[in-house]
Enzyme design. Structure first.
Site, PDB file in Angstrom:
ATOM      1  N   ARG A  13       0.850  -1.195   0.000  1.00 31.40           N
ATOM      2  CA  ARG A  13       0.000   0.000   0.000  1.00 31.40           C
ATOM      3  C   ARG A  13       0.881   1.239   0.000  1.00 31.40           C
ATOM      4  O   ARG A  13       1.955   1.259   0.624  1.00 31.40           O
ATOM      5  CB  ARG A  13      -0.907   0.012   1.238  1.00 31.40           C
ATOM      6  CG  ARG A  13      -2.132  -0.878   1.091  1.00 31.40           C
ATOM      7  CD  ARG A  13      -3.068  -0.393  -0.014  1.00 31.40           C
ATOM      8  NE  ARG A  13      -4.284  -1.169  -0.151  1.00 31.40           N
ATOM      9  CZ  ARG A  13      -4.498  -2.124  -1.058  1.00 31.40           C
ATOM     10  NH1 ARG A  13      -3.540  -2.446  -1.922  1.00 31.40           N
ATOM     11  NH2 ARG A  13      -5.656  -2.744  -1.126  1.00 31.40           N
ATOM     12  N   HIS A  47      -1.231   0.484  -9.992  1.00 33.15           N
ATOM     13  CA  HIS A  47      -1.896  -0.486  -9.114  1.00 33.15           C
ATOM     14  C   HIS A  47      -2.399  -1.695  -9.918  1.00 33.15           C
ATOM     15  O   HIS A  47      -3.572  -2.058  -9.858  1.00 33.15           O
ATOM     16  CB  HIS A  47      -3.057   0.187  -8.368  1.00 33.15           C
ATOM     17  CG  HIS A  47      -3.417  -0.496  -7.085  1.00 33.15           C
ATOM     18  ND1 HIS A  47      -3.735   0.182  -5.941  1.00 33.15           N
ATOM     19  CD2 HIS A  47      -3.505  -1.810  -6.767  1.00 33.15           C
ATOM     20  CE1 HIS A  47      -4.019  -0.678  -4.977  1.00 33.15           C
ATOM     21  NE2 HIS A  47      -3.877  -1.891  -5.452  1.00 33.15           N
TER      22      HIS A  47
END
Ligand code: GLV
Length: 311
Positions: A226, A274
């Site tokens: 993350r 991502h």
């Protein structure tokens, strides 16, 4: 039994609904915004659903996260119906994609691809010294189900792999480090640092100027966990000073990454949007159906989220 679906997808939920329907024909599926009265929903399959939508589902037995990350649920914990089980997405296809991403990026840094790109831009025929895998120390921050196969694969290839975890998971063939006490020793031996930690209060800003400085000179950082794990300005400073040789970043503090972020054009950054481990409809739906079947049979699924630790 009714399943509420909220995929947060711009393309809509139709593909997910079709896949889930095929797998669980006897279940009534309700795709957002047609969930009906909240109290009728037994299970929810969601990605970044609004807190008030879930709050109304007072009879909810379980929420299955559509992605591996569950901060979209732990962050709204106080709004969730009491006692609801949260189950993480642990589709093997997700792990397969993550393993490829990690392998690809470790090899990029190991084989000096960023330097060779620089050399190529100058039309130079120049070879750099090579290093053997057994002399390259790869450090995994996090050794959960998403990280373990990549760590094992790299260890099998001969890399000197170690892992740092909260409680010191032992894995054959790799050194293990645990908690705050071991962090500096772990970072000090990580030539290539692979970050696959979840977003929790304990991991926020874990890699800042002080901790990045503990990495060996010339180290590379790979982050597919993350964005909040790394203080981006501190990472940029460490790249600009040459302390770090490169970074592969798939996740960011703000997503989509703002167009004015200097990370976009930094010559030592490999940036991806991502994409390391996307949820693929067919297999993720199969995983969700498996979890719902287990729950309906009174079994406890493997990947129930520990709400205290947040993953
Ligand atoms: C992606 O990062 C996910 O959480 O699945």
């Amino acid at each position: 039994m009714r399943l509420g679906i909220y995929t947060g997808s711009r393309e809509g939920d139709a593909e997910w609904v079709a896949a889930l329907k095929g797998l669980m024909p006897d279940l009534e599926l309700r795709a957002f915004p047609d969930w009906g009265p909240g109290h009728e929903i037994d299970y929810a399959f969601v990605w970044q659903a609004p807190a008030d939508l879930l709050q109304q589902c007072v009879n909810l037995k379980a929420i299955i996260s559509l992605g591996a990350g569950v901060e979209h649920l732990t962050d709204i914990q106080s709004a969730l119906p009491e006692g609801v089980a949260i189950v993480r997405m642990a589709d093997p296809a997700l792990v397969e994609c993550m393993t490829e991403y990690v392998l690809m990026n470790v090899l990029i840094h190991h084989r000096s691809v960023l330097d060779y790109q620089e050399i190529q831009r100058q039309s130079l025929w120049q070879q750099l010294p090579a290093s053997l895998a057994r002399r390259r120390r790869v450090g995994f921050m996090g050794l959960g189900n998403m990280a373990r196969p990549a760590a094992i694969l790299l260890a099998d290839m001969g890399f000197d792999v170690a892992a740092w975890t909260r409680s010191g998971h032992h894995q054959n063939g790799m050194e293990s480090f645990a908690g705050t006490a071991d962090l500096s020793a772990f970072l000090g031996r990580s030539d290539i640092l692979v970050c696959l930690l979840p977003a929790t209060p304990a991991t926020e800003g874990l890699l800042d100027a002080d901790t990045l400085a503990l990495l060996p000179p010339g180290a590379a950082v790979i982050n597919a966990g993350r964005g909040t794990l790394i203080v981006e300005d501190d990472l940029l400073a460490a790249l600009d000073s040459g302390h770090l040789s490169g970074a592969s970043l798939d996740v960011f503090v703000h997503e989509p990454l703002p167009p004015d972020s200097p990370l976009w054009t930094h010559p030592r950054v490999i940036l991806t949007p991502h994409m390391a481990s996307p949820s693929i409809v067919e297999s993720a739906a199969r995983y969700a159906a498996g979890v719902i079947n287990q729950l309906r049979n009174g079994a406890v699924p493997e990947y129930i989220v520990d709400m205290i630790h947040g993953y």
